[in-house]
Design an enzyme around this catalytic site. Structure first.
Site, PDB file in Angstrom:
ATOM      1  N   MET A  95     -44.497  10.118  29.067  1.00  0.00           N
ATOM      2  CA  MET A  95     -44.160   8.989  28.189  1.00  0.00           C
ATOM      3  C   MET A  95     -45.484   8.347  27.807  1.00  0.00           C
ATOM      4  O   MET A  95     -45.823   7.229  28.244  1.00  0.00           O
ATOM      5  CB  MET A  95     -43.222   8.017  28.938  1.00  0.00           C
ATOM      6  CG  MET A  95     -41.825   8.599  29.136  1.00  0.00           C
ATOM      7  SD  MET A  95     -40.877   7.776  30.439  1.00  0.00           S
ATOM      8  CE  MET A  95     -41.481   8.667  31.866  1.00  0.00           C
ATOM      9  N   GLY A 155     -33.638   8.915  40.180  1.00  0.00           N
ATOM     10  CA  GLY A 155     -34.727   8.210  40.852  1.00  0.00           C
ATOM     11  C   GLY A 155     -34.202   7.282  41.921  1.00  0.00           C
ATOM     12  O   GLY A 155     -34.190   7.603  43.112  1.00  0.00           O
ATOM     13  N   MET A 206     -46.349   7.225  32.583  1.00  0.00           N
ATOM     14  CA  MET A 206     -46.215   6.115  31.619  1.00  0.00           C
ATOM     15  C   MET A 206     -47.578   5.496  31.364  1.00  0.00           C
ATOM     16  O   MET A 206     -48.398   5.391  32.282  1.00  0.00           O
ATOM     17  CB  MET A 206     -45.258   5.059  32.170  1.00  0.00           C
ATOM     18  CG  MET A 206     -43.895   5.616  32.540  1.00  0.00           C
ATOM     19  SD  MET A 206     -42.779   4.311  33.102  1.00  0.00           S
ATOM     20  CE  MET A 206     -41.366   5.284  33.601  1.00  0.00           C
ATOM     21  N   MET A 248     -32.460  11.291  27.206  1.00  0.00           N
ATOM     22  CA  MET A 248     -32.679  10.018  27.898  1.00  0.00           C
ATOM     23  C   MET A 248     -31.370   9.221  27.868  1.00  0.00           C
ATOM     24  O   MET A 248     -30.843   8.920  26.795  1.00  0.00           O
ATOM     25  CB  MET A 248     -33.782   9.203  27.215  1.00  0.00           C
ATOM     26  CG  MET A 248     -35.187   9.782  27.324  1.00  0.00           C
ATOM     27  SD  MET A 248     -35.779  10.039  29.015  1.00  0.00           S
ATOM     28  CE  MET A 248     -35.724   8.375  29.679  1.00  0.00           C
ATOM     29  N   HIS A 293     -42.768  14.504  33.026  1.00  0.00           N
ATOM     30  CA  HIS A 293     -42.171  13.801  31.888  1.00  0.00           C
ATOM     31  C   HIS A 293     -43.218  12.843  31.333  1.00  0.00           C
ATOM     32  O   HIS A 293     -43.494  11.799  31.935  1.00  0.00           O
ATOM     33  CB  HIS A 293     -40.913  13.053  32.373  1.00  0.00           C
ATOM     34  CG  HIS A 293     -40.241  12.247  31.313  1.00  0.00           C
ATOM     35  ND1 HIS A 293     -39.246  11.336  31.597  1.00  0.00           N
ATOM     36  CD2 HIS A 293     -40.412  12.199  29.963  1.00  0.00           C
ATOM     37  CE1 HIS A 293     -38.835  10.778  30.473  1.00  0.00           C
ATOM     38  NE2 HIS A 293     -39.539  11.275  29.471  1.00  0.00           N
ATOM     39  N   ASP A 336     -42.832  11.098  36.467  1.00  0.00           N
ATOM     40  CA  ASP A 336     -42.819  10.225  35.279  1.00  0.00           C
ATOM     41  C   ASP A 336     -44.198   9.638  35.003  1.00  0.00           C
ATOM     42  O   ASP A 336     -44.740   8.885  35.822  1.00  0.00           O
ATOM     43  CB  ASP A 336     -41.834   9.076  35.499  1.00  0.00           C
ATOM     44  CG  ASP A 336     -40.387   9.525  35.358  1.00  0.00           C
ATOM     45  OD1 ASP A 336     -40.061  10.164  34.344  1.00  0.00           O
ATOM     46  OD2 ASP A 336     -39.592   9.222  36.263  1.00  0.00           O
ATOM     47  N   ASP A 344     -31.714  12.055  32.057  1.00  0.00           N
ATOM     48  CA  ASP A 344     -32.645  11.203  32.807  1.00  0.00           C
ATOM     49  C   ASP A 344     -32.322   9.732  32.571  1.00  0.00           C
ATOM     50  O   ASP A 344     -32.421   9.238  31.440  1.00  0.00           O
ATOM     51  CB  ASP A 344     -34.076  11.516  32.325  1.00  0.00           C
ATOM     52  CG  ASP A 344     -35.153  10.789  33.120  1.00  0.00           C
ATOM     53  OD1 ASP A 344     -34.833  10.100  34.105  1.00  0.00           O
ATOM     54  OD2 ASP A 344     -36.331  10.912  32.723  1.00  0.00           O
ATOM     55  N   SER A 404     -36.702  11.696  40.807  1.00  0.00           N
ATOM     56  CA  SER A 404     -37.849  11.105  40.109  1.00  0.00           C
ATOM     57  C   SER A 404     -38.729  10.349  41.096  1.00  0.00           C
ATOM     58  O   SER A 404     -38.281   9.404  41.753  1.00  0.00           O
ATOM     59  CB  SER A 404     -37.368  10.138  39.026  1.00  0.00           C
ATOM     60  OG  SER A 404     -38.457   9.325  38.631  1.00  0.00           O
ATOM     61  N   HIS A 451     -39.349  15.468  39.614  1.00  0.00           N
ATOM     62  CA  HIS A 451     -39.552  14.831  38.306  1.00  0.00           C
ATOM     63  C   HIS A 451     -40.685  13.821  38.427  1.00  0.00           C
ATOM     64  O   HIS A 451     -40.653  12.926  39.280  1.00  0.00           O
ATOM     65  CB  HIS A 451     -38.245  14.152  37.884  1.00  0.00           C
ATOM     66  CG  HIS A 451     -38.240  13.653  36.485  1.00  0.00           C
ATOM     67  ND1 HIS A 451     -38.051  14.473  35.390  1.00  0.00           N
ATOM     68  CD2 HIS A 451     -38.397  12.399  35.987  1.00  0.00           C
ATOM     69  CE1 HIS A 451     -38.085  13.754  34.279  1.00  0.00           C
ATOM     70  NE2 HIS A 451     -38.300  12.479  34.615  1.00  0.00           N
TER      71      HIS A 451
END
Ligand code: DX5
Ligand code: ZN
Length: 233
Positions: free
Chosen positions: A70, A199, A39, A139, A68, A37, A177, A10, A35
């Site tokens: 979020m 990560g 957010m 998750m 991913h 992320d 994850d 990550s 990966h």
């Protein structure tokens, strides 16, 4: 993707002042996916990166980018991430008014579609959509931050989803994850996950290759023991 274990470092834990170098380094160290992320300070209480950074790292990234999301709402960003080079786009059902439509939107842009289940999101969320998915993301922390501890109830959840995937007969990836480390990777592989996001366990280390290899090999041992148990039964 049903055979073997994939490692997806990550980027959240990377050195953001040196993103291109970090991406090349984990790919050279044997990572299978990157990966990414995303957010939004709305669906989760943190703010990270968007399509601009995804397209900036794309030329430095010889492995598929596993986005991913979020973010809420989610649909408007999907074409942007597809254009920015995402291979897989995963979203949270709580962030979409129409989960089936969002899955179709991801596929219509040529990407693989994933659905992410938070620790308290029930398995029934997969009813009626599992067959449309390319990936299920379990998750094992609440989304929003790197460096949290693995929530152990993710293990029976992975086992239950693995059974459903196997029953479906489709090669749907099962990704986990949050809080993945060398010392829990065997249990994660034994529970049926075949894509492990890590990560802080990777980017926090001086030698990316040795930690990626150690996580993958522990998870492969776990996967082999699960298969041995299944074939003996
Ligand atoms: C959490 C993110 C994870 C996180 C994993 O919301 O989705 O991908 O970066 O980080 P570690 O492996 O440090 O728990
Ligand atoms: Zn993630």
């Amino acid at each position: 993707m049903s055979d073997g274990i994939k490692l997806a470092p990550s980027l959240l834990s990377a050195d953001f002042a040196r993103l291109g170098d970090e991406v090349r380094a984990v790919a050279a160290a044997g990572a299978d996916l990157l990966h990414f992320d995303v957010m939004d300070n709305h669906y989760v209480p943190n703010l990270t990166v968007g399509p601009l950074i995804c397209s900036a790292i794309k030329p430095h990234c010889p492995i598929p980018i596993d986005v991913h999301l979020m973010v809420k709402p989610v649909d408007r960003l999907i074409p942007d991430f597809a254009a920015a080079g995402a291979r897989i786009i995963t979203f949270h059902p709580e962030a979409s008014e129409h989960v089936h439509r969002t899955i179709g939107l991801i596929k219509s842009h040529g990407c693989l579609a994933g659905l992410a289940l938070n620790p308290a999101t029930p398995l029934t969320t997969l009813d009626h959509v599992l067959e449309d998915l390319d990936l299920v993301l379990v998750m094992s922390v609440n989304p929003g931050f790197g460096g949290q501890s693995f929530i152990s109830s993710a293990l029976p959840k992975l086992e239950a989803i693995r059974r459903r995937i196997d029953e479906s007969g489709r090669a749907i990836m099962l990704e986990v994850d949050g809080g993945v480390k060398i010392d829990n990777a065997a249990a994660i592989g034994a529970a049926g996950a075949d894509v492990l996001v890590a990560g802080s366990a990777v980017f926090g280390q001086p030698d990316y290759q040795s930690v990626i290899t150690a996580i993958r090999s522990a998870a492969q041992n776990g996967q082999a023991s699960r298969r041995a148990t299944a074939s003996a039964a």
